[in-house]
Design an enzyme around this catalytic site. Structure first.
Site, PDB file in Angstrom:
ATOM      1  N   GLN A   1       3.458  -8.277  -9.721  1.00 27.80           N
ATOM      2  CA  GLN A   1       3.986  -7.040 -10.303  1.00 27.80           C
ATOM      3  C   GLN A   1       4.510  -6.098  -9.222  1.00 27.80           C
ATOM      4  OE1 GLN A   1       0.927  -4.381 -11.727  1.00 27.80           O
ATOM      5  NE2 GLN A   1       2.260  -3.458 -13.273  1.00 27.80           N
ATOM      6  N   GLY A   2       5.803  -5.824  -9.240  1.00 22.99           N
ATOM      7  CA  GLY A   2       6.397  -4.954  -8.217  1.00 22.99           C
ATOM      8  C   GLY A   2       6.742  -3.583  -8.755  1.00 22.99           C
ATOM      9  N   TYR A   3       5.761  -2.742  -8.896  1.00 21.01           N
ATOM     10  CA  TYR A   3       5.979  -1.373  -9.360  1.00 21.01           C
ATOM     11  C   TYR A   3       5.847  -0.384  -8.209  1.00 21.01           C
ATOM     12  CZ  TYR A   3       5.835  -2.246 -14.435  1.00 21.01           C
ATOM     13  OH  TYR A   3       6.094  -2.626 -15.706  1.00 21.01           O
ATOM     14  N   SER A   4       4.621  -0.323  -7.623  1.00 17.41           N
ATOM     15  CA  SER A   4       4.310   0.725  -6.647  1.00 17.41           C
ATOM     16  C   SER A   4       5.160   0.615  -5.394  1.00 17.41           C
ATOM     17  CB  SER A   4       2.837   0.635  -6.242  1.00 17.41           C
ATOM     18  OG  SER A   4       2.023   0.618  -7.383  1.00 17.41           O
TER      19      SER A   4
ATOM     20  N   GLU B   1      -1.421  -3.341 -20.430  1.00 19.23           N
ATOM     21  CA  GLU B   1      -2.333  -3.564 -19.320  1.00 19.23           C
ATOM     22  C   GLU B   1      -3.641  -2.800 -19.569  1.00 19.23           C
ATOM     23  OE1 GLU B   1      -0.537  -2.364 -15.650  1.00 19.23           O
ATOM     24  OE2 GLU B   1      -2.209  -3.054 -14.418  1.00 19.23           O
TER      25      GLU B   1
ATOM     26  N   SER C   1      -4.629   5.204 -12.044  1.00 23.63           N
ATOM     27  CA  SER C   1      -5.924   5.633 -11.500  1.00 23.63           C
ATOM     28  C   SER C   1      -6.720   6.369 -12.576  1.00 23.63           C
ATOM     29  CB  SER C   1      -5.708   6.556 -10.309  1.00 23.63           C
ATOM     30  OG  SER C   1      -5.341   7.845 -10.772  1.00 23.63           O
ATOM     31  N   ASN C   2      -8.026   6.477 -12.357  1.00 24.61           N
ATOM     32  CA  ASN C   2      -8.857   7.133 -13.368  1.00 24.61           C
ATOM     33  C   ASN C   2      -8.532   8.619 -13.512  1.00 24.61           C
ATOM     34  OD1 ASN C   2      -9.885   4.600 -13.516  1.00 24.61           O
ATOM     35  ND2 ASN C   2     -12.035   5.264 -13.615  1.00 24.61           N
ATOM     36  N   GLU C   3      -8.009   9.229 -12.441  1.00 22.02           N
ATOM     37  CA  GLU C   3      -7.585  10.623 -12.562  1.00 22.02           C
ATOM     38  C   GLU C   3      -6.386  10.705 -13.510  1.00 22.02           C
ATOM     39  OE1 GLU C   3      -8.225   9.195  -9.515  1.00 22.02           O
ATOM     40  OE2 GLU C   3     -10.202  10.134  -9.408  1.00 22.02           O
TER      41      GLU C   3
HETATM   42  C1  FAD Z   1      -6.211  -3.542  -4.814  1.00 21.82           C
HETATM   43  C2  FAD Z   1      -4.973  -2.950  -5.414  1.00 21.82           C
HETATM   44  C3  FAD Z   1      -4.057  -3.774  -6.035  1.00 21.82           C
HETATM   45  C4  FAD Z   1      -2.861  -3.265  -6.542  1.00 21.82           C
HETATM   46  N1  FAD Z   1      -1.956  -4.113  -7.099  1.00 21.82           N
HETATM   47  C5  FAD Z   1      -0.732  -3.645  -7.484  1.00 21.82           C
HETATM   48  C6  FAD Z   1       0.281  -4.531  -7.950  1.00 21.82           C
HETATM   49  O1  FAD Z   1       0.058  -5.748  -8.054  1.00 21.82           O
HETATM   50  N2  FAD Z   1       1.488  -4.030  -8.252  1.00 21.82           N
HETATM   51  C7  FAD Z   1       1.760  -2.687  -8.166  1.00 21.82           C
HETATM   52  O2  FAD Z   1       2.861  -2.297  -8.490  1.00 21.82           O
HETATM   53  N3  FAD Z   1       0.818  -1.810  -7.723  1.00 21.82           N
HETATM   54  C8  FAD Z   1      -0.422  -2.254  -7.385  1.00 21.82           C
HETATM   55  N4  FAD Z   1      -1.376  -1.381  -6.913  1.00 21.82           N
HETATM   56  C9  FAD Z   1      -1.024   0.032  -6.721  1.00 21.82           C
HETATM   57  C10 FAD Z   1      -1.613   0.972  -7.741  1.00 21.82           C
HETATM   58  O3  FAD Z   1      -0.948   0.882  -8.942  1.00 21.82           O
HETATM   59  C11 FAD Z   1      -1.567   2.377  -7.134  1.00 21.82           C
HETATM   60  O4  FAD Z   1      -2.500   2.398  -6.114  1.00 21.82           O
HETATM   61  C12 FAD Z   1      -1.852   3.481  -8.101  1.00 21.82           C
HETATM   62  O5  FAD Z   1      -0.798   3.650  -8.975  1.00 21.82           O
HETATM   63  C13 FAD Z   1      -2.135   4.828  -7.391  1.00 21.82           C
HETATM   64  O6  FAD Z   1      -1.106   5.157  -6.519  1.00 21.82           O
HETATM   65  P1  FAD Z   1      -1.393   5.491  -4.981  1.00 21.82           P
HETATM   66  O7  FAD Z   1      -2.296   4.476  -4.454  1.00 21.82           O
HETATM   67  O8  FAD Z   1      -0.094   5.686  -4.325  1.00 21.82           O
HETATM   68  O9  FAD Z   1      -2.198   6.846  -5.007  1.00 21.82           O
HETATM   69  P2  FAD Z   1      -1.622   8.325  -5.177  1.00 21.82           P
HETATM   70  O10 FAD Z   1      -0.761   8.371  -6.362  1.00 21.82           O
HETATM   71  O11 FAD Z   1      -1.104   8.800  -3.897  1.00 21.82           O
HETATM   72  O12 FAD Z   1      -2.964   9.108  -5.531  1.00 21.82           O
HETATM   73  C14 FAD Z   1      -3.971   9.412  -4.574  1.00 21.82           C
HETATM   74  C15 FAD Z   1      -5.125  10.070  -5.303  1.00 21.82           C
HETATM   75  O13 FAD Z   1      -4.680  11.231  -5.964  1.00 21.82           O
HETATM   76  C16 FAD Z   1      -4.942  11.167  -7.352  1.00 21.82           C
HETATM   77  N5  FAD Z   1      -3.872  11.816  -8.113  1.00 21.82           N
HETATM   78  C17 FAD Z   1      -2.541  11.565  -8.047  1.00 21.82           C
HETATM   79  N6  FAD Z   1      -1.889  12.339  -8.904  1.00 21.82           N
HETATM   80  C18 FAD Z   1      -2.801  13.112  -9.530  1.00 21.82           C
HETATM   81  C19 FAD Z   1      -2.741  14.114 -10.540  1.00 21.82           C
HETATM   82  N7  FAD Z   1      -1.588  14.466 -11.096  1.00 21.82           N
HETATM   83  N8  FAD Z   1      -3.905  14.687 -10.957  1.00 21.82           N
HETATM   84  C20 FAD Z   1      -5.093  14.326 -10.418  1.00 21.82           C
HETATM   85  N9  FAD Z   1      -5.198  13.375  -9.456  1.00 21.82           N
HETATM   86  C21 FAD Z   1      -4.075  12.786  -9.017  1.00 21.82           C
HETATM   87  C22 FAD Z   1      -5.005   9.694  -7.640  1.00 21.82           C
HETATM   88  O14 FAD Z   1      -5.759   9.421  -8.799  1.00 21.82           O
HETATM   89  C23 FAD Z   1      -5.703   9.184  -6.398  1.00 21.82           C
HETATM   90  O15 FAD Z   1      -7.076   9.401  -6.480  1.00 21.82           O
HETATM   91  C24 FAD Z   1      -2.605  -1.872  -6.445  1.00 21.82           C
HETATM   92  C25 FAD Z   1      -3.552  -1.029  -5.862  1.00 21.82           C
HETATM   93  C26 FAD Z   1      -4.730  -1.552  -5.346  1.00 21.82           C
HETATM   94  C27 FAD Z   1      -5.715  -0.631  -4.730  1.00 21.82           C
END
Ligand code: FAD
Lengths: 397, 373
Positions: free
Chosen positions: A134-137, A252, A383-385
């Site tokens: 999955q290529g989203y992030s 999902e 994320s849970n937030e």
């Molecule tokens: C092991 C692992 C596997 C993954 N696999 C994939 C994958 O296969 N494909 C893919 O596309 N992505 C994948 N991801 C990425 C995942 O979807 C992102 O990590 C996720 O969307 C959070 O983005 P970020 O890590 O950039 O954190 P950020 O968005 O930078 O957030 C950092 C912190 O701030 C909090 N936060 C952000 N915005 C808010 C808000 N508005 N209010 C309150 N809190 C907030 C977040 O909850 C988090 O605690 C994976 C991540 C992990 C850890």
């Protein structure tokens, strides 16, 4: 066999569902290779070979695409049957099937793909001929996914893709990646996004490993430089990718449960507590630990049954917008809680990290490694937030 | 951003009475640590600590010491806060000052003390047997007579920190009469028996099995009551030192989190603009504040209090600090998002360090049971 959480024999499932459960249980008992079950029950992660082997076995039986309706080649299980199926497989020590194909890209193709895409990709997903990721992030776009920057420019009959995806689970094992890419710069960011299917062997793609804190290679960076993607590998309309992605994200989240996995880990936790000594006595004899374990079991039962209740409600057509975020939050937090109590149970015995070699691996439960790995459950899949934001928005507007 | 209070990196542990000498020491050490390149501790860190006099500083006054366990806590906190994993806590903070308390020490103890104070040698201790917690009594490793001033040792120890690199191994065992004995083995006699492994926080450690290992009389450095107070001294000092290390590692994670929340932007604003995250960040600093206090209490108690007071202070410190460590480490990774899970990101290393320290210190339930008993 008594349920891991000691539920009553009847009352939870219909006679038909109980029969189905026995059927699955017998099949898994007869067909799941013993070496795979043994390894997974020791806390190892399944490798690609093991996942393939198990998918093929299920495919023979018509169950590899267990979450699909009949018209697309699935067995047409009800959602409660799916829950039962996943639980029986997980408890027995079977590898989790690749969700990116089965549960993510497939539902999008079923709903928005064209006939050619469905005919070509769906059977290949069911047999695991194609391993998907999955290529989203992206580095700058995590929670705020709509800000993504990877560009796709249409040139004749193909798109040229440039940019970077990150945290891509299993990209190094995968054959295909589904991507959200920017195809135009609209004022409303969500409008310029398209959904592309990309063959990972296309020139210009580079996959770089990211090692996670448990020392494992599970996620990656995926770089695109002048990558040509045939226009027929775009799903649906150009610029509509965000709608499809949202549909997928919802899929999902409703699929998040993982209760069978939790029960398998609970069984392991009890094993650890039975063998771990504290002041010369097994930990299970210590009142303070029994209290923690009992509380965790009550909590898991509540979450498991809430899961089941939501499924019953959805089956009866009574969906509500809180179900998905609540389920994601409670399931991910209980997975972490179980892994934390495993580490606490082993105490200093959990400290050797990824010991090499068969001798030192014997009796090593990989509890600390899994505890580290499980931190991901509250970060990924929204994320849970972000889930709490979604739930709060549902309540307060 | 400015509305979030950021603890500064060089802050002293909040000891209840400010002490100019210790503050100066902390300053010097922080500056020296900032200049380290992360080489092997024996080659880089040890000469630096020796030059700053930090091996002698933790000793009683007659060795040129100053401040006792408070000084040790300060050094341990700063080392852990810069990501250093070294045998300073076990060797210098715990074993050296405890050996110095022995009446009429055996010849090898006097020689070792000299080497420890000069930073020439390192000692470690074997505290773990089959139990999941460190063992303090009822050892299953047994020392029995083998005739003519010779003894034999049978049993097994687990997870001896820095065993492969240590010059001396302090080994508690039980004699045939059921009394505690403390044995000190030199490198030549224990190193062939080691089965090495690496721990979660990349600390090297080893298990060791003894089956009929022959031991000379002069390896026995304390028996009975004397052995008990020696072991107690080592274990209590080690606890206080590990409490300080945990506080140092937490301080690092908290600073790193504040910094990240300030620079990471999503939805067009820094993460620190989200109230949900601001509150949780403040909750981390509250845990840290209590942990700092209890680490200071633990250090003071080691040197000053009656055994009963000391037990209570150390158990309370363990309880508060272990809980804080779980909380701060988990929250810090969560607020970093996926990047917090990458092995390359420093916070992930500190996460594992805090996990290891929580496990060395023992479960909070065990600390509570100690307080109830
Ligand atoms: C092991 C692992 C596997 C993954 N696999 C994939 C994958 O296969 N494909 C893919 O596309 N992505 C994948 N991801 C990425 C995942 O979807 C992102 O990590 C996720 O969307 C959070 O983005 P970020 O890590 O950039 O954190 P950020 O968005 O930078 O957030 C950092 C912190 O701030 C909090 N936060 C952000 N915005 C808010 C808000 N508005 N209010 C309150 N809190 C907030 C977040 O909850 C988090 O605690 C994976 C991540 C992990 C850890």
């Amino acid at each position: 066999m008594m349920d891991v959480l000691g539920y009553p024999e009847s009352g939870l499932f219909s006679a038909r569902e109980m029969k189905f459960r026995n059927q699955v249980r017998d099949f898994v008992a007869e067909n799941l290779p013993g070496e795979i079950a043994a390894r997974l029950k020791c806390g190892h992660h399944a490798n690609r070979g093991e996942i393939e082997q198990w998918t093929r076995i299920l495919h023979e039986r018509g169950w590899s695409a267990y979450c699909w309706p009949k018209e697309f080649g699935g067995p047409g299980f009800t959602s409660v049957e799916r829950y039962i199926f996943e639980e029986e497989c997980a408890i027995a020590g079977a590898p989790e099937l690749v969700p990116f194909g089965l549960k993510m890209v497939a539902p999008v193709l079923m709903k928005y793909g064209d006939q050619r895409q469905r005919d070509h990709f769906l059977p290949r997903i069911a047999r695991l001929d194609d391993f998907w990721c999955q290529g989203y992030s992206e580095p700058g776009s995590g929670s705020d996914l709509a800000s993504l920057k990877t560009r796709a420019v249409l040139k004749g009959d193909h798109y040229v893709v440039d940019g970077q995806k990150i945290w891509t689970t299993s990209a190094h094992d995968a054959d295909w990646i589904f991507c959200l890419v920017r195809t135009s710069n609209e004022t409303k960011r969500q409008n310029g996004i398209s959904f592309l299917l990309v063959d990972l062997s296309t020139p210009g793609i580079e996959i770089r490993p990211i090692i996670t804190l448990d020392g494992k290679h599970e996620i990656n960076e995926v770089w695109f430089e002048g990558v040509e993607v045939p226009v027929e590998n775009r799903v649906g309309e150009e610029g509509m990718g965000w709608t499809y992605a949202k549909y997928l994200l919802e899929h999902e989240r409703l699929n998040f449960g993982g209760m069978g996995f939790c029960k398998r880990e609970l069984t392991r936790l009890r094993e650890m507590a039975a063998t771990s000594l504290r002041h010369g006595r097994p930990l299970l004899e210590h009142q303070s630990f029994r209290q923690r374990l009992t509380a965790l079991e009550a909590e898991l039962a509540a979450i498991d049954l809430t899961n089941l209740r939501f499924l019953r409600e959805v089956e009866a057509g009574r969906e509500n917008p809180l179900q998905a975020p609540v389920l994601k939050i409670i399931s991910s937090e209980i997975q972490q809680a179980i892994s934390e109590l495993q580490v606490r149970a082993l105490g200093s015995k959990a400290m050797p990290f990824n010991p090499q070699g068969i001798a030192s691996n014997a009796g090593h439960y990989f509890a600390a490694e899994n505890y580290c790995n499980m931190r991901k459950t509250t970060i990924y899949a929204g994320s849970n937030e972000i889930q709490r934001n979604i739930a709060a928005k549902g309540i307060f507007g | 951003m400015n509305s979030i209070p950021v603890p500064t990196k060089t802050a002293l542990p909040l000891l209840f009475e400010p002490d100019d000498t210790l503050e100066m020491l902390a300053d010097m050490l922080s500056r020296a640590l900032a200049g380290q390149s992360g080489g092997h501790w024996r080659e880089e860190l040890w000469p630096m600590l020796a030059e700053l006099g930090l091996f002698a500083a933790v000793m009683p006054e007659r060795y040129g010491g100053y401040g006792g366990a408070r000084t040790a806590a300060l050094v341990c906190r700063l080392l852990a806060g810069s990501g250093v994993v070294s045998p300073y806590a076990v060797s210098s903070a715990a074993i050296a000052p405890s050996l110095a308390e022995l009446d009429q020490p055996a010849g090898r103890v006097t020689a070792l003390l000299e080497a420890l104070v000069e930073g020439r040698q390192v000692a470690t201790i074997a505290l773990h047997e089959v139990d999941a917690l460190p063992v303090l009594r009822d050892f299953q490793t047994v020392l029995s007579g083998a005739g003519e001033g010779q003894w034999r040792l049978d049993g097994a120890k687990r997870m001896i920190a820095f065993a492969q690199e240590a010059d001396w191994l302090v080994l508690p065992a039980r004699n045939e009469a059921g009394h505690l004995v403390i044995i000190m083995l030199d490198r030549a006699s224990f190193s062939p028996l080691l089965q090495p492994c690496t721990l979660i926080d990349s600390m090297p450690a080893a298990d060791a099995s003894f089956s009929g290992l022959v031991i000379d009389e002069d390896a026995i450095v304390a028996v009975g009551e004397q052995a008990e107070s020696l072991l107690r001294g080592i274990v209590d000092r080690l606890t206080a030192a590990q409490c300080a290390e945990a506080v140092g590692a937490m301080a690092y994670m908290i600073n790193a989190t504040a910094e990240y929340l300030g620079v990471r932007r999503q939805f067009g604003q820094p993460l620190s603009a989200h109230q949900a995250l601001r509150h949780r960040y403040v909750d981390m600093t509250i845990q840290q504040a209590k942990a700092e206090t209890m680490a200071a209490l633990a250090a003071t108690a080691v040197d000053q209090e009656s055994p009963e007071q000391r037990d209570r202070a150390l158990a309370r410190a363990r309880y508060v600090i272990v809980r804080a460590a779980w909380f701060v480490s988990q929250e810090s990774i969560q607020m970093h998002g996926a990047i917090g899970m990458a092995n390359e990101t420093p916070v992930s290393g500190y996460f594992k360090r805090l996990l290891a320290l929580s496990l060395w210190l023992g479960d909070e339930d065990d600390a509570l049971e100690g307080l109830i008993a």
